[in-house]
Design an enzyme around this catalytic site. Structure first.
Site, PDB file in Angstrom:
ATOM      1  N   TYR A  55      57.209  20.257  -8.020  1.00  0.00           N
ATOM      2  CA  TYR A  55      57.819  19.907  -9.297  1.00  0.00           C
ATOM      3  C   TYR A  55      56.621  18.386  -9.664  1.00  0.00           C
ATOM      4  O   TYR A  55      57.045  17.604  -8.537  1.00  0.00           O
ATOM      5  CB  TYR A  55      59.327  19.360  -9.359  1.00  0.00           C
ATOM      6  CG  TYR A  55      60.135  20.280  -8.767  1.00  0.00           C
ATOM      7  CD1 TYR A  55      59.901  21.653  -9.296  1.00  0.00           C
ATOM      8  CD2 TYR A  55      61.898  20.400  -8.443  1.00  0.00           C
ATOM      9  CE1 TYR A  55      60.508  22.754  -9.028  1.00  0.00           C
ATOM     10  CE2 TYR A  55      62.270  21.533  -8.774  1.00  0.00           C
ATOM     11  CZ  TYR A  55      62.128  23.098  -8.890  1.00  0.00           C
ATOM     12  OH  TYR A  55      62.802  23.591  -8.224  1.00  0.00           O
ATOM     13  N   LYS A 217      72.319  24.174 -29.400  1.00  0.00           N
ATOM     14  CA  LYS A 217      71.492  23.557 -30.931  1.00  0.00           C
ATOM     15  C   LYS A 217      70.752  24.568 -31.083  1.00  0.00           C
ATOM     16  O   LYS A 217      69.300  24.122 -32.249  1.00  0.00           O
ATOM     17  CB  LYS A 217      71.160  22.270 -29.598  1.00  0.00           C
ATOM     18  CG  LYS A 217      69.889  22.633 -28.581  1.00  0.00           C
ATOM     19  CD  LYS A 217      69.497  21.900 -28.348  1.00  0.00           C
ATOM     20  CE  LYS A 217      68.734  21.416 -26.703  1.00  0.00           C
ATOM     21  NZ  LYS A 217      68.201  21.115 -26.036  1.00  0.00           N
TER      22      LYS A 217
END
Length: 337
Positions: A55, A217
């Site tokens: 990451y 959304k």
């Protein structure tokens, strides 16, 4: 406050909502915002934190280490992973060879500022390294006290069975798998979950909100919101593409009255739904702002009755993807470096 569950066939308890930092720390948000979000998680009762060396090319581990500095170490459960290319990405900077595992665990502990992690996970299956070599290296990592338990991510049912058998022979526990799982993506239900239940392996599931699609959304027939994950290639935009079809988005909108009926928001319903599966030990969530977690943690401890679960299935209908064969395509056939 967040409730806790045992991880696999072990005595380790983890918070059933776990904070991950895949696309947030050292990427989407500033370090100050990341540290504030970790503090908000702790305030909400989240004690389990998941990261990986890949990451932000190791930077996310460093941010998490700084965010947790000064906390009582015994009160935390810290997870990280190994497999994907890191650093300069040389020929041995990837995979699950003994060399890469040992170099990776030492680097992860240094960046996290700890002597050990509770769970060290094979981020994918390595088809180029003998499984015996990988599991022996993990056994030695455990014996050296650098990890307390071993887990994997996105392994197939057969890979879990083989890995579990070798772990038993070598005297350590393989207790977890970290797959993608949500109302929309149920590919682990056919083979991975039944095998895991038999072996005493829990799932720590990522993307319980289908990369944000289950928040509602994203609207059918409308452009994706500016600044959303769907517009950011660095934030896993390709993971969300499969959910951005109008028929999927229309089905998600049908979940809104179901969520309202049980007094939950759509994100809370999505997280509560994955936690209804007893083989799920934790839902991995991300947050770019501290206030997001105050809403998220309200999904902990929620019980959805049979009628609600049936209504969810009816609302989603045929847009649910559940082909177990998809589990066989996640780990790369060859290392990526």
């Amino acid at each position: 406050m967040v409730q806790y569950r045992y991880l696999g066939n072990s005595g380790l308890k983890i918070s059933e909502i776990t904070l991950g930092n895949w696309v947030t720390h050292a990427s989407q948000v500033s370090d100050d915002a990341a540290i504030a979000t970790v503090q908000a998680a702790l305030d909400a009762g989240i004690t389990t934190f998941d990261t990986a060396d890949v990451y932000a090319n190791t930077a996310a581990e460093s941010v998490l280490g700084r965010a947790l500095a000064g906390q009582r170490r015994e009160g935390l459960e810290i997870f990280t992973k190994v497999y994907f290319p890191v650093g300069p990405k040389g020929p041995n900077d990837t995979g699950l060879s003994r060399k890469h595992i040992f170099e990776s665990i030492n680097g992860s502990l240094r960046r996290l500022g700890t002597d050990y992690v509770e769970l060290y996970q094979a981020h994918r299956y390595d088809h180029e390294t003998p499984l015996e070599e990988t599991m022996q290296a993990f056994a030695d990592v455990v014996r050296q006290g650098k990890a307390l338990y071993i887990g994997v991510s996105e392994w197939t049912a057969e890979q879990l069975r083989e890995g579990h058998a070798l772990a038993q022979q070598l005297g350590f526990q393989l207790i977890s798998n970290q797959p993608q799982y949500s109302m929309l993506w149920r590919v682990i239900e056919g083979k991975v979950v039944p095998t895991s239940e038999e072996l005493g392996i829990s799932q720590i599931v990522w993307s319980p909100m289908a990369q944000g699609v289950l928040s509602g959304k994203y609207l059918p027939g409308r452009p994706v919101p500016a600044g959303s994950r769907a517009t950011d290639e660095k934030s896993g935009a390709h993971f969300i593409e499969k959910f951005l079809r109008d028929e999927v988005l229309e089905a998600v909108q049908r979940l809104a009255p179901i969520a309202a009926e049980v007094g939950l928001t759509l994100p809370q319903l999505a997280i509560a739904w994955v936690l209804q599966n007893p083989n799920i030990a934790a839902a991995l969530v991300g947050a770019s702002r501290p206030e997001q977690l105050a809403d998220t943690v309200k999904a902990s401890g929620v019980t959805l009755d049979a009628g609600t679960l049936a209504a969810i299935d009816a609302a989603l209908g045929e847009v649910v993807y559940s082909d177990p064969e998809d589990t066989y395509t996640v780990s790369p056939a060859r290392r990526l470096a």
